[in-house]
Structures are given as C-alpha cells and as structure tokens.
Design an enzyme around this catalytic site. Structure first.
Site, PDB file in Angstrom:
ATOM      1  N   ALA A 139      76.394   7.329  33.341  1.00 42.48           N
ATOM      2  CA  ALA A 139      74.991   6.894  33.337  1.00 42.48           C
ATOM      3  C   ALA A 139      74.234   6.995  32.272  1.00 42.48           C
ATOM      4  O   ALA A 139      74.746   7.682  31.263  1.00 42.48           O
ATOM      5  CB  ALA A 139      74.221   8.103  34.447  1.00 42.48           C
ATOM      6  N   GLY A 144      79.457   8.631  35.273  1.00 44.68           N
ATOM      7  CA  GLY A 144      79.515   7.665  36.205  1.00 44.68           C
ATOM      8  C   GLY A 144      80.490   6.467  36.232  1.00 44.68           C
ATOM      9  O   GLY A 144      80.627   5.863  37.120  1.00 44.68           O
ATOM     10  N   GLU A 160      83.294   7.641  37.900  1.00 43.63           N
ATOM     11  CA  GLU A 160      82.860   7.517  39.361  1.00 43.63           C
ATOM     12  C   GLU A 160      82.950   6.385  39.878  1.00 43.63           C
ATOM     13  O   GLU A 160      83.261   6.121  41.112  1.00 43.63           O
ATOM     14  CB  GLU A 160      81.759   8.329  39.620  1.00 43.63           C
ATOM     15  CG  GLU A 160      81.527   9.720  39.313  1.00 43.63           C
ATOM     16  CD  GLU A 160      79.959  10.377  39.202  1.00 43.63           C
ATOM     17  OE1 GLU A 160      79.471   9.943  38.427  1.00 43.63           O
ATOM     18  OE2 GLU A 160      79.832  11.366  40.067  1.00 43.63           O
ATOM     19  N   GLU A 219      79.773  15.819  32.784  1.00 41.24           N
ATOM     20  CA  GLU A 219      78.314  16.171  33.060  1.00 41.24           C
ATOM     21  C   GLU A 219      77.961  17.554  32.806  1.00 41.24           C
ATOM     22  O   GLU A 219      76.586  17.896  32.554  1.00 41.24           O
ATOM     23  CB  GLU A 219      77.940  16.012  34.661  1.00 41.24           C
ATOM     24  CG  GLU A 219      77.820  14.471  34.980  1.00 41.24           C
ATOM     25  CD  GLU A 219      79.273  13.780  35.156  1.00 41.24           C
ATOM     26  OE1 GLU A 219      80.302  14.338  34.825  1.00 41.24           O
ATOM     27  OE2 GLU A 219      79.270  12.701  36.034  1.00 41.24           O
TER      28      GLU A 219
HETATM   29  N1  CO8 Z   1      74.178   6.469  28.306  1.00 40.05           N
HETATM   30  C1  CO8 Z   1      73.158   6.169  27.163  1.00 40.05           C
HETATM   31  N2  CO8 Z   1      73.579   5.599  26.068  1.00 40.05           N
HETATM   32  C2  CO8 Z   1      75.093   5.878  25.698  1.00 40.05           C
HETATM   33  C3  CO8 Z   1      75.812   6.418  26.783  1.00 40.05           C
HETATM   34  C4  CO8 Z   1      75.433   6.889  27.924  1.00 40.05           C
HETATM   35  N3  CO8 Z   1      76.085   7.629  28.857  1.00 40.05           N
HETATM   36  N4  CO8 Z   1      77.067   6.549  26.079  1.00 40.05           N
HETATM   37  C5  CO8 Z   1      77.007   5.914  24.784  1.00 40.05           C
HETATM   38  N5  CO8 Z   1      75.539   5.334  24.653  1.00 40.05           N
HETATM   39  C6  CO8 Z   1      75.166   4.595  23.660  1.00 40.05           C
HETATM   40  C7  CO8 Z   1      75.122   5.498  22.227  1.00 40.05           C
HETATM   41  O1  CO8 Z   1      73.779   6.423  22.349  1.00 40.05           O
HETATM   42  C8  CO8 Z   1      75.244   4.597  21.314  1.00 40.05           C
HETATM   43  O2  CO8 Z   1      73.640   3.989  21.208  1.00 40.05           O
HETATM   44  P1  CO8 Z   1      73.153   3.913  19.827  1.00 40.05           P
HETATM   45  O3  CO8 Z   1      73.853   2.855  18.918  1.00 40.05           O
HETATM   46  O4  CO8 Z   1      71.755   2.913  20.129  1.00 40.05           O
HETATM   47  O5  CO8 Z   1      72.923   5.110  19.136  1.00 40.05           O
HETATM   48  C9  CO8 Z   1      76.034   3.582  21.865  1.00 40.05           C
HETATM   49  O6  CO8 Z   1      75.994   3.638  23.144  1.00 40.05           O
HETATM   50  C10 CO8 Z   1      77.293   3.602  21.120  1.00 40.05           C
HETATM   51  O7  CO8 Z   1      77.675   5.035  21.427  1.00 40.05           O
HETATM   52  P2  CO8 Z   1      78.260   5.990  20.390  1.00 40.05           P
HETATM   53  O8  CO8 Z   1      77.800   5.627  18.927  1.00 40.05           O
HETATM   54  O9  CO8 Z   1      78.155   7.215  20.820  1.00 40.05           O
HETATM   55  O10 CO8 Z   1      79.832   5.509  20.438  1.00 40.05           O
HETATM   56  P3  CO8 Z   1      81.178   6.412  19.946  1.00 40.05           P
HETATM   57  O11 CO8 Z   1      82.070   5.506  20.032  1.00 40.05           O
HETATM   58  O12 CO8 Z   1      80.777   7.302  18.860  1.00 40.05           O
HETATM   59  O13 CO8 Z   1      81.374   7.622  20.947  1.00 40.05           O
HETATM   60  C11 CO8 Z   1      81.567   8.148  23.479  1.00 40.05           C
HETATM   61  C12 CO8 Z   1      81.797   7.125  22.351  1.00 40.05           C
HETATM   62  C13 CO8 Z   1      82.474   9.220  23.189  1.00 40.05           C
HETATM   63  C14 CO8 Z   1      81.702   7.473  24.973  1.00 40.05           C
HETATM   64  C15 CO8 Z   1      79.970   8.730  23.477  1.00 40.05           C
HETATM   65  O14 CO8 Z   1      79.123   7.793  23.190  1.00 40.05           O
HETATM   66  C16 CO8 Z   1      79.673   9.652  24.525  1.00 40.05           C
HETATM   67  O15 CO8 Z   1      80.235  10.535  24.487  1.00 40.05           O
HETATM   68  N6  CO8 Z   1      78.844   8.993  25.469  1.00 40.05           N
HETATM   69  C17 CO8 Z   1      78.322   9.640  26.552  1.00 40.05           C
HETATM   70  C18 CO8 Z   1      79.388  10.079  27.684  1.00 40.05           C
HETATM   71  C19 CO8 Z   1      78.792  11.078  28.674  1.00 40.05           C
HETATM   72  O16 CO8 Z   1      78.433  12.024  28.580  1.00 40.05           O
HETATM   73  N7  CO8 Z   1      78.907  10.314  29.885  1.00 40.05           N
HETATM   74  C20 CO8 Z   1      78.334  10.832  31.155  1.00 40.05           C
HETATM   75  C21 CO8 Z   1      76.939  10.763  31.108  1.00 40.05           C
HETATM   76  S1  CO8 Z   1      76.324  11.594  32.597  1.00 40.05           S
HETATM   77  C22 CO8 Z   1      76.633  10.699  34.045  1.00 40.05           C
HETATM   78  O17 CO8 Z   1      77.312   9.933  34.013  1.00 40.05           O
HETATM   79  C23 CO8 Z   1      76.168  11.193  35.483  1.00 40.05           C
HETATM   80  C24 CO8 Z   1      76.643  10.360  36.503  1.00 40.05           C
HETATM   81  C25 CO8 Z   1      75.697  10.744  37.737  1.00 40.05           C
HETATM   82  C26 CO8 Z   1      74.285  10.705  37.747  1.00 40.05           C
HETATM   83  C27 CO8 Z   1      73.629  11.267  38.748  1.00 40.05           C
HETATM   84  C28 CO8 Z   1      72.265  10.693  38.854  1.00 40.05           C
HETATM   85  C29 CO8 Z   1      71.156  11.867  38.278  1.00 40.05           C
END
Ligand code: CO8
Length: 259
Positions: free
Chosen positions: A65, A110, A113, A133
């Site tokens: 998400a 997400g 999921e 999460e």
């Molecule tokens: N949300 C928003 N932006 C994201 C997300 C995300 N989940 N994942 C990546 N991005 C963005 C980064 O901020 C980045 O943006 P920018 O270029 O503007 O800085 C761009 O995508 C590229 O990402 P990275 O530079 O981080 O790419 P890497 O190859 O270095 O890393 C990863 C890839 C390991 C996947 C890393 O991006 C990461 O850890 N992302 C987050 C993963 C995460 O924690 N996901 C879980 C989120 S929580 C969730 O999903 C809850 C679901 C239920 C919600 C319930 C409702 C409240």
C-alpha cells in the site's frame, strides 16, 4: 475502458491486466484500488474473457500500500482504507472467473495480499514476497493475516508477519504460498500455459470447483461437503458434463460448447 493505472490486453479468452504505476513500484492507493475494482468487474461481465492474468509493470508486482498516503492517515481513514482494499480483494477472490497472478517482482504488504486473493500464483525467480507491515508499526490490513494463515498455515504466517521477513520465490514455493517459479522471460508464457490448460477443461466445472473450494474453506466440514454435493449434482444439468463423459467413452477430446 481505459485506466490511468492499468494496462489491459486481450489475448482471445485471456485478459491480461498489468498494474502500471512503476514510478512508485505499483504501490496501492485509492485510485489504483478503484481501477482494479472496475477492471475486474468489467472482466467478470465480459463474455469474451474466460481467465484473467494479473501482473505488474517494472520491477514490482506491487510493493505494498502507498506508504506516503498512509503516513498522513488518522484511525478512521486507516480503517476505511483497509476496508476498501479488503472489499476489492474479496471481489477479485470471488470473481466468477479464474484469476492467475503472474508475480514479476516485489509482492510486499498489500502486494502479497493482492496475489493471495488470486486463485493461482506463478512467480519470476526475481519475485520477493513478504508482509513487512510490523516494521512500519501497522499490521497487514488487506486481509493478509487471514489469507496467509489459510495458505501456509498459522505457524508460518505468524513467523513471516511477526518478523516482517522478505522471502524469495523459491522459499515461497516451498511453503505453498505460490504454485510455480519460472525465469523472468518465461513468466507470461507460463501463466498463459496454465490458463490454456484450465481453458481446455469444462468451464462450468472449473467455476463450480472454485466456488466449492472458496466457500467450503470458510465453513464447517459437514456444510462444505453438502455444498460440494449440491454443486456436483448441478454439473449434471450442464452440456459440459454430457460432452465431457461422452468424449471419454468415445476416446476423443471434448468439444466444449461455447456459451
Ligand atoms: N508506498 C509508496 N511508495 C513506494 C512504496 C510503497 N509501498 N514502495 C516503493 N515506493 C517508492 C519509493 O518511495 C521510491 O520513490 P522515489 O523514487 O520517489 O523515492 C520508488 O517507489 C522506488 O522505490 P525504492 O527506491 O525504494 O526502490 P528499491 O529498489 O531501492 O527498493 C523495495 C525496493 C525494497 C520494495 C522498497 O521500495 C521498499 O521497501 N518498499 C516498501 C515495501 C513495504 O514496506 N511495503 C508494505 C507497505 S504497508 C502495506 O502494504 C499495508 C497493506 C495494508 C494496508 C491497510 C490499510 C491501512
């Protein structure tokens, strides 16, 4: 219909829906969830489409998400976002057609999921799975606590969710989270091959089997077995049952009736 966050391609009876927000690694926000909801509802109603393949553009299937959006939410907004995502995923899970997730890259939070709401999961060796999460101070909110436990068992689900570990496609395969692993360049071909294999079977029977499994797993065994018998009986009202059995007896391939 055109969607801002999706690319849709029709290959005969197979519809390929690609999530296309690669600049944010296909992170799920309200708009993208709404697009998915509309696209799946359209595909469900579309007579030409018999199977749907869901994949992602770029290096992620879905990296979760949208954290930038969630960071500003209050408790009510968080609950509403969770409910909306869960409703969309539930509609995908219960769609009247088979949905195959072709997981091309990160399927985190997400994203994991979402692929669990699909019927089958084929992943590239580059894919990574996890529920990160708790590392963000939240819990899985798009039904992940429920579907992961049902897919891989309570013990493994607790381990993955409590430790927020990211696992490889091979590890995901070994715990039963996904069905197949393949080289990245073969991913869509493998997903299409799986779709073609299913398409070669009785369409009504496949949809009844989906219903029996999905509904049965949520109820007590006696009710589920009774429901299976009802759906089994209902198969005998279809032309597919007559053709499928006749073809076997005549030692030929079935010619399924097109609706
Ligand atoms: N949300 C928003 N932006 C994201 C997300 C995300 N989940 N994942 C990546 N991005 C963005 C980064 O901020 C980045 O943006 P920018 O270029 O503007 O800085 C761009 O995508 C590229 O990402 P990275 O530079 O981080 O790419 P890497 O190859 O270095 O890393 C990863 C890839 C390991 C996947 C890393 O991006 C990461 O850890 N992302 C987050 C993963 C995460 O924690 N996901 C879980 C989120 S929580 C969730 O999903 C809850 C679901 C239920 C919600 C319930 C409702 C409240």
């Amino acid at each position: 219909m055109e969607y801002e966050n999706l690319q849709i391609e029709q290959q005969g009876p197979i519809q390929i829906i690609k999530i296309n927000r690669p600049q944010s690694l296909n992170a799920l926000n309200f708009e993208l969830l709404s697009d998915l909801d509309c696209a799946f509802s359209e595909a469900g109603a579309d007579a030409q489409t018999e199977i749907i393949i869901l994949s992602g553009e770029g290096k992620a299937f879905v990296a979760g998400a949208d954290i930038a959006k969630m960071a500003k939410m209050n408790a009510i907004e968080g609950k509403e976002f969770s409910e909306f995502g869960s409703e969309v995923f539930r509609r995908i899970e219960l769609l009247n057609k088979v949905v195959i997730a072709a997981v091309n890259g990160y399927a985190l939070g997400g994203g994991c999921e979402l692929c669990m709401a699909c019927d089958l999961r084929i992943a590239s060796v580059k894919a990574k799975f996890g529920q990160p999460e708790v590392g963000l101070g939240i819990i899985p909110g798009f039904s992940g606590t429920q579907r992961l436990a049902r897919l891989v068992g309570v013990g493994k689900a607790k381990e993955l969710i409590y430790t927020a570990s990211t696992i490889t496609a091979e590890e995901a395969l070994s715990i039963g989270l996904i069905n197949e692993v393949t080289e990245p360049e073969n991913l869509m071909a493998q997903a299409c091959a799986m779709a073609e294999k299913i398409l070669s079977k009785g369409k009504i029977a496949v949809s009844f089997a989906k219903e029996a499994i999905n509904r049965g797993i949520e109820t007590d065994l006696d009710t589920a077995i009774a429901m299976e018998s009802n759906l089994f009986g209902l198969c005998f009202s279809s032309e597919d049952q007559k053709e499928g059995m006749q073809a076997f007896l005549e030692k030929r391939k079935p010619n399924w009736l097109k609706k």
